[in-house]
Enzyme design. Structure first.
Site, PDB file in Angstrom:
ATOM      1  N   ALA A 124      66.127  22.509  55.401  1.00 44.12           N
ATOM      2  CA  ALA A 124      67.025  21.597  56.107  1.00 44.12           C
ATOM      3  C   ALA A 124      68.268  22.284  56.672  1.00 44.12           C
ATOM      4  O   ALA A 124      69.304  21.643  56.867  1.00 44.12           O
ATOM      5  CB  ALA A 124      67.424  20.472  55.161  1.00 44.12           C
ATOM      6  N   ASN A 192      67.553  23.628  46.982  1.00 45.84           N
ATOM      7  CA  ASN A 192      66.681  24.354  47.906  1.00 45.84           C
ATOM      8  C   ASN A 192      67.459  25.027  49.027  1.00 45.84           C
ATOM      9  O   ASN A 192      67.185  26.168  49.386  1.00 45.84           O
ATOM     10  CB  ASN A 192      65.606  23.418  48.464  1.00 45.84           C
ATOM     11  N   HIS A 222      74.890  20.167  56.369  1.00 45.11           N
ATOM     12  CA  HIS A 222      75.025  21.520  55.818  1.00 45.11           C
ATOM     13  C   HIS A 222      75.650  22.429  56.873  1.00 45.11           C
ATOM     14  O   HIS A 222      75.098  22.565  57.969  1.00 45.11           O
ATOM     15  CB  HIS A 222      73.659  22.088  55.432  1.00 45.11           C
TER      16      HIS A 222
HETATM   17  N1  LIG Z   1      62.737  23.793  50.938  1.00 48.90           N
HETATM   18  C1  LIG Z   1      63.396  22.705  51.306  1.00 48.90           C
HETATM   19  O1  LIG Z   1      64.195  22.702  52.221  1.00 48.90           O
HETATM   20  C2  LIG Z   1      63.144  21.414  50.603  1.00 48.90           C
HETATM   21  C3  LIG Z   1      63.662  20.227  51.100  1.00 48.90           C
HETATM   22  C4  LIG Z   1      63.385  19.049  50.445  1.00 48.90           C
HETATM   23  C5  LIG Z   1      62.661  19.073  49.284  1.00 48.90           C
HETATM   24  N2  LIG Z   1      62.208  20.242  48.776  1.00 48.90           N
HETATM   25  C6  LIG Z   1      61.463  20.321  47.509  1.00 48.90           C
HETATM   26  O2  LIG Z   1      60.084  20.135  47.759  1.00 48.90           O
HETATM   27  C7  LIG Z   1      59.487  19.487  46.644  1.00 48.90           C
HETATM   28  C8  LIG Z   1      58.732  18.252  47.128  1.00 48.90           C
HETATM   29  O3  LIG Z   1      59.627  17.352  47.751  1.00 48.90           O
HETATM   30  P1  LIG Z   1      59.186  15.837  48.029  1.00 48.90           P
HETATM   31  O4  LIG Z   1      60.274  15.207  48.793  1.00 48.90           O
HETATM   32  O5  LIG Z   1      57.802  15.809  48.543  1.00 48.90           O
HETATM   33  O6  LIG Z   1      59.203  15.264  46.527  1.00 48.90           O
HETATM   34  P2  LIG Z   1      58.439  13.978  45.965  1.00 48.90           P
HETATM   35  O7  LIG Z   1      59.155  13.615  44.704  1.00 48.90           O
HETATM   36  O8  LIG Z   1      58.260  12.959  47.021  1.00 48.90           O
HETATM   37  O9  LIG Z   1      56.978  14.560  45.565  1.00 48.90           O
HETATM   38  C9  LIG Z   1      56.775  15.524  44.566  1.00 48.90           C
HETATM   39  C10 LIG Z   1      55.356  15.309  43.993  1.00 48.90           C
HETATM   40  O10 LIG Z   1      55.045  16.428  43.149  1.00 48.90           O
HETATM   41  C11 LIG Z   1      54.413  15.941  41.960  1.00 48.90           C
HETATM   42  N3  LIG Z   1      54.620  16.924  40.896  1.00 48.90           N
HETATM   43  C12 LIG Z   1      55.747  17.162  40.191  1.00 48.90           C
HETATM   44  N4  LIG Z   1      55.549  18.173  39.312  1.00 48.90           N
HETATM   45  C13 LIG Z   1      54.271  18.590  39.500  1.00 48.90           C
HETATM   46  C14 LIG Z   1      53.475  19.621  38.916  1.00 48.90           C
HETATM   47  N5  LIG Z   1      53.957  20.401  37.945  1.00 48.90           N
HETATM   48  N6  LIG Z   1      52.206  19.767  39.345  1.00 48.90           N
HETATM   49  C15 LIG Z   1      51.698  18.970  40.316  1.00 48.90           C
HETATM   50  N7  LIG Z   1      52.394  17.980  40.910  1.00 48.90           N
HETATM   51  C16 LIG Z   1      53.673  17.799  40.507  1.00 48.90           C
HETATM   52  C17 LIG Z   1      55.059  14.594  41.700  1.00 48.90           C
HETATM   53  O11 LIG Z   1      54.214  13.766  40.911  1.00 48.90           O
HETATM   54  C18 LIG Z   1      55.226  14.052  43.121  1.00 48.90           C
HETATM   55  O12 LIG Z   1      54.109  13.312  43.554  1.00 48.90           O
HETATM   56  C19 LIG Z   1      60.636  19.154  45.669  1.00 48.90           C
HETATM   57  O13 LIG Z   1      60.713  20.128  44.660  1.00 48.90           O
HETATM   58  C20 LIG Z   1      61.862  19.215  46.539  1.00 48.90           C
HETATM   59  O14 LIG Z   1      63.029  19.598  45.817  1.00 48.90           O
HETATM   60  C21 LIG Z   1      62.417  21.396  49.437  1.00 48.90           C
END
Ligand SMILES: NC(=O)c1ccc[n+]([C@@H]2O[C@H](COP(=O)([O-])OP(=O)(O)OC[C@H]3O[C@@H](n4cnc5c(N)ncnc54)[C@H](O)[C@@H]3O)[C@@H](O)[C@H]2O)c1
Length: 271
Positions: A124, A192, A222
């Site tokens: 982001a 992140n 940001h």
């Molecule tokens: N890189 C970036 O810029 C950025 C931005 C936003 C979110 N993220 C990260 O990406 C990830 C996903 O984000 P999202 O918005 O889709 O979250 P979300 O909560 O909508 O989905 C996460 C999914 O992962 C599943 N999960 C959790 N732990 C697990 C495991 N050990 N094994 C398998 N499945 C598992 C959960 O049940 C859930 O369905 C998060 O960790 C979030 O912090 C990264």
């Protein structure tokens, strides 16, 4: 040959990517497996995108089917997933970058040993391209300033421990100022952005982070400032929130799609 892709984590990001892979990238890629700790999520997603035989019940089974594994689960498990994927000789794209912030050298060694690639989307924020280039000439200072609505910090332990009443914040208030290393521990929601910036720049101890509660904003903002031998860089991203998960910025999802596009297409634009 199509690139076989498996997705771990079928929430906001994983679901968006699954839709794009099956709809827009079907000529170059094939979605081969979905896995989530909550087993109902991949089932619902597979039904929604009208694909059969995608749901698996353990990470190992997903890895065996895939050339590229996309982790979109949680920073608590992203390092473990990346390790298992790379050790099996597959490439990995990691969204939960916070889990890797202290693992850069181990990750590099593992990827080299197994001749695999690790993809980390910019997420982001804007400016990672310029920061990577500037780093070659020498970077003196990197600062991230994040502005969010005070209510976005609801439930953050650091805020509760300080007895800060988020409803009473009527003008901009600095909640935190320190290193990225401290910021990711105290503000998991910011993890992140700070992690990507640290990994691509001068590391988690030297990267400075300021977090501001701003009652005037309803987006995740940001700002990045870089002082380098090549000159100064300033970027500001005003992020709209993802409709399925307000903790995730919409741009982060698009950034993952753009990274995937870069993997699949012959021309790479940008640093
Ligand atoms: N890189 C970036 O810029 C950025 C931005 C936003 C979110 N993220 C990260 O990406 C990830 C996903 O984000 P999202 O918005 O889709 O979250 P979300 O909560 O909508 O989905 C996460 C999914 O992962 C599943 N999960 C959790 N732990 C697990 C495991 N050990 N094994 C398998 N499945 C598992 C959960 O049940 C859930 O369905 C998060 O960790 C979030 O912090 C990264």
């Amino acid at each position: 040959m199509k690139l076989k892709i498996g997705i771990v984590g079928c929430g906001a990001i994983g679901s968006s990517l699954a839709r794009v892979i099956t709809k827009d990238f079907s000529k170059q890629a094939e979605l081969v497996a979905l896995y989530d700790l909550n087993s109902s999520k991949p089932k619902i997603l597979a039904k929604r995108i009208r694909k059969k035989n995608l749901v698996v019940f353990e990470l190992g089974a997903l890895i065996l089917r895939s050339d590229l594994v996309i982790e979109a689960a949680s920073s608590r498990c992203s390092w473990g997933i990346a390790k298992e994927v790379l050790s099996s000789g597959r490439d990995v794209m990691v969204m939960s970058v916070g889990g890797l912030i202290a693992k850069y050298s181990e990750l590099t060694k593992l990827a080299k040993r197994h001749n695999c690639r690790v993809y980390i989307p910019s997420g982001a924020i804007a400016g990672i391209d310029a920061l990577k280039a500037a780093k070659i000439g020498g970077v003196k200072k990197v600062t991230l300033t994040t502005l969010k609505n005070p209510l976005s910090f609801k439930g953050v332990k650091y805020i509760e421990e300080r007895g800060i009443d988020l409803f009473k914040i009527k003008k901009d208030r600095v909640l935190f100022s320190g290193s990225a290393a401290e910021a990711v521990k105290l503000f998991p929601q910011n993890i992140n952005v700070a992690a990507v910036l640290s990994l691509s720049g001068i590391g988690q101890d030297k990267t400075r982070v300021k977090i501001i509660a701003s009652p005037k904003v309803n987006k995740n903002i940001h700002e990045i400032k870089v002082e380098s031998q090549a000159g100064n860089i300033f970027t500001r991203t005003e992020n709209i929130l993802h409709p399925d998960n307000p903790k995730t910025s919409y741009l982060a999802v698009l950034s993952a799609i753009a990274t995937l596009k870069q993997i699949l297409e012959p021309i790479r634009i940008g640093t």
